[in-house]
Design a protein around this motif. Structure first.
Motif, short mmCIF file in Angstrom:
data_model
loop_
_atom_site.label_atom_id
_atom_site.label_comp_id
_atom_site.label_asym_id
_atom_site.label_seq_id
_atom_site.Cartn_x
_atom_site.Cartn_y
_atom_site.Cartn_z
N THR A 271 -2.01 0.93 8.72
CA THR A 271 -1.79 -0.72 8.32
C THR A 271 -1.15 -0.49 6.84
O THR A 271 -1.37 0.29 6.04
N ARG A 272 0.26 -1.08 6.89
CA ARG A 272 0.92 -0.83 5.57
C ARG A 272 1.38 -2.14 4.94
O ARG A 272 1.31 -3.28 5.38
N TYR A 273 1.32 -1.91 3.52
CA TYR A 273 1.27 -3.05 2.76
C TYR A 273 2.50 -2.47 1.61
O TYR A 273 2.19 -1.59 0.85
N GLU A 274 3.44 -3.36 1.44
CA GLU A 274 4.50 -2.85 0.52
C GLU A 274 4.84 -4.13 -0.53
O GLU A 274 4.69 -5.37 -0.19
N ARG A 275 5.28 -3.77 -1.78
CA ARG A 275 5.79 -4.51 -2.77
C ARG A 275 6.96 -4.00 -3.33
O ARG A 275 6.89 -2.80 -3.81
N PRO A 276 8.01 -4.67 -3.42
CA PRO A 276 9.30 -4.11 -4.26
C PRO A 276 8.97 -4.48 -5.79
O PRO A 276 8.37 -5.11 -6.20
N LEU A 277 9.67 -3.61 -6.80
CA LEU A 277 9.69 -3.80 -8.00
C LEU A 277 10.52 -5.13 -8.38
O LEU A 277 11.47 -5.49 -7.85
N ARG A 278 9.99 -5.56 -9.39
CA ARG A 278 10.66 -6.90 -10.11
C ARG A 278 12.18 -6.50 -10.49
O ARG A 278 12.39 -5.56 -11.09
N GLY A 279 13.08 -7.15 -9.51
CA GLY A 279 14.67 -7.11 -10.10
C GLY A 279 15.11 -5.87 -9.56
O GLY A 279 16.39 -5.53 -9.82
N ASP A 280 14.53 -5.25 -8.63
CA ASP A 280 15.22 -3.98 -7.84
C ASP A 280 14.60 -4.15 -6.59
O ASP A 280 13.40 -3.57 -6.12
N GLN A 281 15.47 -4.50 -5.63
CA GLN A 281 14.92 -4.30 -4.20
C GLN A 281 15.28 -3.13 -3.38
O GLN A 281 15.05 -3.01 -2.37
N ARG A 282 15.68 -2.21 -4.29
CA ARG A 282 15.88 -0.80 -3.63
C ARG A 282 14.57 0.02 -3.49
O ARG A 282 14.49 0.72 -2.49
N HIS A 283 13.92 -0.29 -4.65
CA HIS A 283 12.47 0.78 -4.47
C HIS A 283 11.38 -0.36 -4.39
O HIS A 283 11.37 -1.19 -4.88
N ARG A 284 10.39 0.41 -3.48
CA ARG A 284 9.11 -0.43 -3.29
C ARG A 284 7.81 0.68 -3.33
O ARG A 284 8.22 1.71 -3.21
N VAL A 285 7.01 -0.15 -3.52
CA VAL A 285 5.67 0.80 -3.60
C VAL A 285 4.55 0.04 -3.06
O VAL A 285 4.63 -1.31 -2.90
N GLY A 286 3.68 0.69 -1.96
CA GLY A 286 3.03 0.08 -1.21
C GLY A 286 1.65 0.98 -1.11
O GLY A 286 1.61 2.09 -1.76
N MET A 287 0.91 0.90 -0.06
CA MET A 287 -0.23 1.41 0.60
C MET A 287 -0.07 1.58 1.97
O MET A 287 0.33 0.73 2.46
N VAL A 288 -0.56 2.84 2.46
CA VAL A 288 -0.68 2.78 4.09
C VAL A 288 -2.18 3.17 4.38
O VAL A 288 -2.73 4.28 3.43
N THR A 289 -2.80 2.57 5.34
CA THR A 289 -4.12 2.92 5.38
C THR A 289 -4.51 3.85 6.72
O THR A 289 -3.73 3.73 7.62
N GLY A 290 -5.57 4.48 6.73
CA GLY A 290 -6.14 5.10 7.79
C GLY A 290 -5.97 6.62 7.67
O GLY A 290 -5.74 7.12 6.66
N ASN A 291 -6.16 7.32 8.77
CA ASN A 291 -6.09 8.99 8.71
C ASN A 291 -4.83 9.32 8.66
O ASN A 291 -3.71 8.85 9.23
#
Length: 349
Positions: free
Chosen positions: A131-151
């Motif tokens: 399961t993936r959850y992502e959010r981009p940096l403010r004012g920067d659509q090039r870079h994103r940070v998120g999390m991935v769940t599971g094994n």
């Protein structure tokens, strides 16, 4: 020696032994060193009373702060100076023990909260895989940070896997419940029965050590993915020295997690600049496997360090960094950290 002196000496000695046993309880771990002072005082008083009673002509002399002292005053001055020296040396040990105990209570409280919400199993359940959850940096659509769940073994399509390793770069045995063991096992060649017959990644990591017995905290060594290239589309494994070992005490998280993240992303960018198609990184909660760390603070520090790197390297070829959440507890703290980070947009876009 009079019976009264003998009784008082015995009381001092027994009291010192009792206080030492009482202070050694784990419940008083944050004050164990400081509590040794009255223990030493009781032992010293018992010894002094015995000596001065049996040998009444004995003397103890010395100088402190420019004054000459003798007899009982000399003994008291010596003990006070020794006590101050003891406190100066051991206070940091009590403070470290108190902080570790506090982190343990916080982790236990978080565990109880999540178990109350999701059930009463002995261990936090694993979350749904990939399961993936992502959010981009403010004012920067090039870079994103998120999390991935599971094994980790169920995650497909991430270019770089980060292995949270010790400063000796000794990978876990394949039958241990660690990410290092999972990477070692799935990256090696196995026979039809599933037994490891070629320890590809561990062997390459040993070559990268080039005869060294250890590396500095935060250092990153790069290996290939072994069989993970074909099975999981992984391009590189970055091994970061995120835990330090101490004889008979196990491993503990390194202090400078920010340096770990910076070195990981710098190395990934270097490889990308050399022509490797590296765009995504899976970053575990470094150094939290042994339980001697704060999950919440670790997630927040890894997240903020990633954001700082992207802000200071706007041309970074790495597009997204996923924090790896293996359990519901880890997923909860990672999501909370992502929601609280002001440098990220408030929702997916």
């Amino acid at each position: 020696m009079s019976p009264l002196h003998l009784i008082i000496t015995a009381v001092f000695t027994v009291s010192g032994v009792g206080l030492q046993i009482w202070s050694s309880s784990p419940r008083r771990s944050e004050r164990q060193y400081a509590l040794q002072l009255p223990v030493i005082l009781l032992y010293s008083l018992a010894a002094a009373l015995f000596l001065f009673s049996v040998f009444p002509d004995s003397l103890t002399e010395g100088r402190a702060l420019g004054f000459g002292l003798g007899g009982a005053a000399g003994f008291a001055a010596f003990f006070m100076l020794a006590s101050f020296a003891w406190l100066a040396r051991t206070r940091r040990h009590d403070e470290a023990a108190a902080e570790l105990k506090k982190l343990g209570r916080e982790n236990a409280a978080l565990r109880r909260q999540l178990l109350a919400e999701h059930g009463s199993e002995d261990a936090p359940p694993r979350v749904a895989p990939c399961t993936r959850y992502e959010r981009p940096l403010r004012g920067d659509q090039r870079h994103r940070v998120g999390m991935v769940t599971g094994n980790l073994a169920d995650i497909l399509g991430a270019d770089v896997w980060v292995n949270s390793e010790n400063t000796r770069m000794e990978m876990s045995r394949v039958d241990e419940p660690t990410l290092s063991a999972a990477i070692r096992y799935h990256g090696g060649r196995r026979d039809d029965a599933g037994h490891l017959v070629q320890d590809t990644i561990a062997a390459e990591l040993a070559e990268r050590m080039a005869g060294r017995s250890y590396v500095t905290a935060g250092q990153v060594l790069v290996t290939g993915p072994g069989e993970l290239r074909e099975s999981h589309q992984v391009q590189r494994i970055l091994h970061v020295a995120a835990v330090e070992g101490e004889p008979t005490s196990g491993y503990r998280q390194v202090m400078d997690l920010e340096r770990c993240v910076r070195n990981i992303l710098t190395e990934a960018d270097r490889l990308a600049a050399e022509g490797e198609a590296l765009r995504s990184v899976v970053l575990p909660l470094l150094g939290t496997g042994g339980g001697n760390s704060d999950l919440r603070k670790t997630a927040e520090r890894l997240l903020s360090s990633t954001v700082v790197y992207f802000r200071s390297h706007p041309a970074s070829r790495i597009r997204i960094v996923y924090l790896l959440a293996h359990t519901d507890v880890q997923a909860a703290v990672c999501r909370a950290a992502l929601e609280a980070e002001q440098e990220l947009t408030p929702q997916d876009r």
